[in-house]
Enzyme design. Structure first.
Site, PDB file in Angstrom:
ATOM      1  N   TYR A 263       0.838  -1.208   0.000  1.00 49.62           N
ATOM      2  CA  TYR A 263       0.000   0.000   0.000  1.00 49.62           C
ATOM      3  C   TYR A 263       0.872   1.257   0.000  1.00 49.62           C
ATOM      4  CZ  TYR A 263      -3.938   3.009   1.434  1.00 49.62           C
ATOM      5  OH  TYR A 263      -4.910   3.978   1.499  1.00 49.62           O
TER       6      TYR A 263
ATOM      7  N   ARG B 292     -10.906  -1.438  10.058  1.00 51.24           N
ATOM      8  CA  ARG B 292     -10.242  -0.250  10.617  1.00 51.24           C
ATOM      9  C   ARG B 292     -10.771   0.056  12.009  1.00 51.24           C
ATOM     10  NH1 ARG B 292     -10.006   3.485   5.280  1.00 51.24           N
ATOM     11  NH2 ARG B 292     -11.713   2.122   4.703  1.00 51.24           N
TER      12      ARG B 292
ATOM     13  N   ASP C   7       3.064  -0.800  12.247  1.00 54.04           N
ATOM     14  CA  ASP C   7       1.920   0.063  12.575  1.00 54.04           C
ATOM     15  C   ASP C   7       2.479   1.387  13.123  1.00 54.04           C
ATOM     16  OD1 ASP C   7      -1.262  -0.723  13.500  1.00 54.04           O
ATOM     17  OD2 ASP C   7      -0.373   1.046  14.404  1.00 54.04           O
TER      18      ASP C   7
HETATM   19  N1  UDP Z   1      -6.412  -0.664  15.751  1.00 50.07           N
HETATM   20  C1  UDP Z   1      -6.805  -1.185  16.984  1.00 50.07           C
HETATM   21  N2  UDP Z   1      -7.864  -2.052  17.013  1.00 50.07           N
HETATM   22  C2  UDP Z   1      -8.551  -2.412  15.900  1.00 50.07           C
HETATM   23  C3  UDP Z   1      -8.170  -1.859  14.644  1.00 50.07           C
HETATM   24  C4  UDP Z   1      -7.086  -1.003  14.614  1.00 50.07           C
HETATM   25  O1  UDP Z   1      -6.212  -0.890  18.034  1.00 50.07           O
HETATM   26  O2  UDP Z   1      -9.513  -3.196  16.026  1.00 50.07           O
HETATM   27  C5  UDP Z   1      -5.286   0.283  15.728  1.00 50.07           C
HETATM   28  C6  UDP Z   1      -4.227  -0.013  14.671  1.00 50.07           C
HETATM   29  O3  UDP Z   1      -3.266  -0.931  15.188  1.00 50.07           O
HETATM   30  C7  UDP Z   1      -3.650   1.362  14.438  1.00 50.07           C
HETATM   31  C8  UDP Z   1      -4.852   2.293  14.630  1.00 50.07           C
HETATM   32  O4  UDP Z   1      -5.804   1.545  15.393  1.00 50.07           O
HETATM   33  O5  UDP Z   1      -2.678   1.676  15.396  1.00 50.07           O
HETATM   34  C9  UDP Z   1      -5.479   2.740  13.330  1.00 50.07           C
HETATM   35  O6  UDP Z   1      -5.720   1.581  12.563  1.00 50.07           O
HETATM   36  P1  UDP Z   1      -6.534   1.584  11.213  1.00 50.07           P
HETATM   37  O7  UDP Z   1      -6.503   0.172  10.695  1.00 50.07           O
HETATM   38  O8  UDP Z   1      -7.851   2.211  11.417  1.00 50.07           O
HETATM   39  O9  UDP Z   1      -5.745   2.560  10.227  1.00 50.07           O
HETATM   40  P2  UDP Z   1      -4.195   2.843   9.955  1.00 50.07           P
HETATM   41  O10 UDP Z   1      -3.987   4.212  10.501  1.00 50.07           O
HETATM   42  O11 UDP Z   1      -3.343   1.838  10.663  1.00 50.07           O
HETATM   43  O12 UDP Z   1      -4.080   2.742   8.488  1.00 50.07           O
END
Ligand code: UDP
Length: 316
Positions: free
Chosen positions: A148, A189, A276
């Site tokens: 990505y 997400r 992450d």
């Molecule tokens: N995250 C979390 N629990 C979930 C889904 C995501 O704690 O059920 C965390 C993920 O590890 C990241 C943040 O939330 O640190 C945002 O994740 P997301 O997948 O929404 O978007 P990203 O910013 O990583 O593309």
């Protein structure tokens, strides 16, 4: 009346954009393969004479010969880490690279302005905070998110080569975390996961210790500025950061969601996915100065709207 093609038009952002363009009185050609998009996101538009849906994967060339296209929004690509990694990672790169070339070629043929939905992920795990557009990022080119991150970086480079070499009118926006109506409950997400978990009383899954941050923009605010960017003067290419600069930890988000839903869910901690990012927040000076834009919807208000939306999705 403009003729506007939206790739990824059945997806979360694409479908919100299609609705806005139709409201604005434009003619919309919505292109999608429904990998992460859903027809229900545009269901109410299907009988509108200004709206046309073409089922198509942008990795294949697209020919439109019956009408002159004025603008193309290239929104196609899964955007949830859960959706773009793993078995779909090679397809993600193809969508970003081959799909983008196909859409740039279409723009060239139609002399259309084309906008790329790029991402804050081009900054990777940022070493500069908040992130400004001139920051070149810190991406792991061989990590699980690379399909990505590097795919979107390559798409940006393609845009600028078509601009320099072919004279195409391009616009590049770097979209930070966005949430709102038309998100898929199974998207993976954080906002959709937390709300759906809280609504159904399932465990709220915090990855890592919850101290990582994100800045969440409500989708309507984002669509406002994407349309402004598309209609800006030729030569204003971006890249431009768009997002809400108010930063929250993931734990704070979980607490807000649970308080709003009065949920019986409990919080459980899971492993932090690799690569992450720990911190993310846009510097929006450029977009604010250029368009006088700033996000209007506060997280609390946007979460209320999104919770109402997800309530309507239960059992679908
Ligand atoms: N995250 C979390 N629990 C979930 C889904 C995501 O704690 O059920 C965390 C993920 O590890 C990241 C943040 O939330 O640190 C945002 O994740 P997301 O997948 O929404 O978007 P990203 O910013 O990583 O593309």
């Amino acid at each position: 009346m403009k003729v506007i093609l939206v790739t990824g038009g059945t997806g979360f952002l694409g479908s919100n954009l299609c609705h806005r363009l139709i409201e604005n009185g434009d003619r919309v050609i919505c292109v999608g393969n429904n990998y992460t998009g859903r027809m229900q996101n545009v269901g109410d538009l299907l009988h509108n004479s200004n709206f046309r849906f073409i089922e198509h994967d942008v990795c294949e060339p697209l020919s439109i010969s019956d009408v002159k296209i004025d603008q193309i929004y290239n929104m196609a690509c899964p955007a949830s880490p859960a959706a773009y990694q793993g078995s779909h990672s090679i397809k993600t790169t193809k969508t970003c690279v081959i799909g983008t070339i196909n859409m740039l070629e279409l723009a060239k043929l139609h002399h259309a302005t084309i906008l790329q939905a790029s991402t804050s992920e081009v900054y990777g795990e940022p070493l500069l905070h908040p992130q400004v557009e001139s920051y070149r990022g810190n991406v792991n080119p061989i990590g699980v998110r690379a399909c990505y991150d590097e795919g979107k970086r390559c798409a940006e480079s393609l845009f600028f080569d078509y601009y320099r070499n072919e004279g195409i009118d391009i616009k590049v926006v770097r979209i930070f975390n966005t949430y709102g109506t038309n998100m898929d409950p199974n998207d993976g997400r954080v906002v959709s996961n937390f709300i759906c978990q809280a609504l159904s009383g399932r465990d709220i899954t915090i990855y890592g210790d919850g101290r990582q941050t994100r800045s969440f923009c409500y989708v309507d605010d984002l669509i406002d500025v994407i349309v402004l960017m598309m209609n800006s003067e030729k030569g204003f290419t971006g890249p431009v950061n768009i997002g809400n600069p108010v930063e929250f930890t993931i734990s704070e988000l979980a607490e807000m969601v649970m308080a709003k839903i009065s949920s019986t869910s409990r919080i459980v901690y899971k492993d932090l996915p690799s690569d992450d990012p720990m911190q993310r927040k846009p510097d929006i000076t450029l977009v604010r100065t250029k368009f006088g834009w700033k996000p209007k919807v506060k997280l609390s208000e946007g979460l209320d709207k999104t919770i109402e939306y997800f309530k309507t999705q239960r059992g679908r």
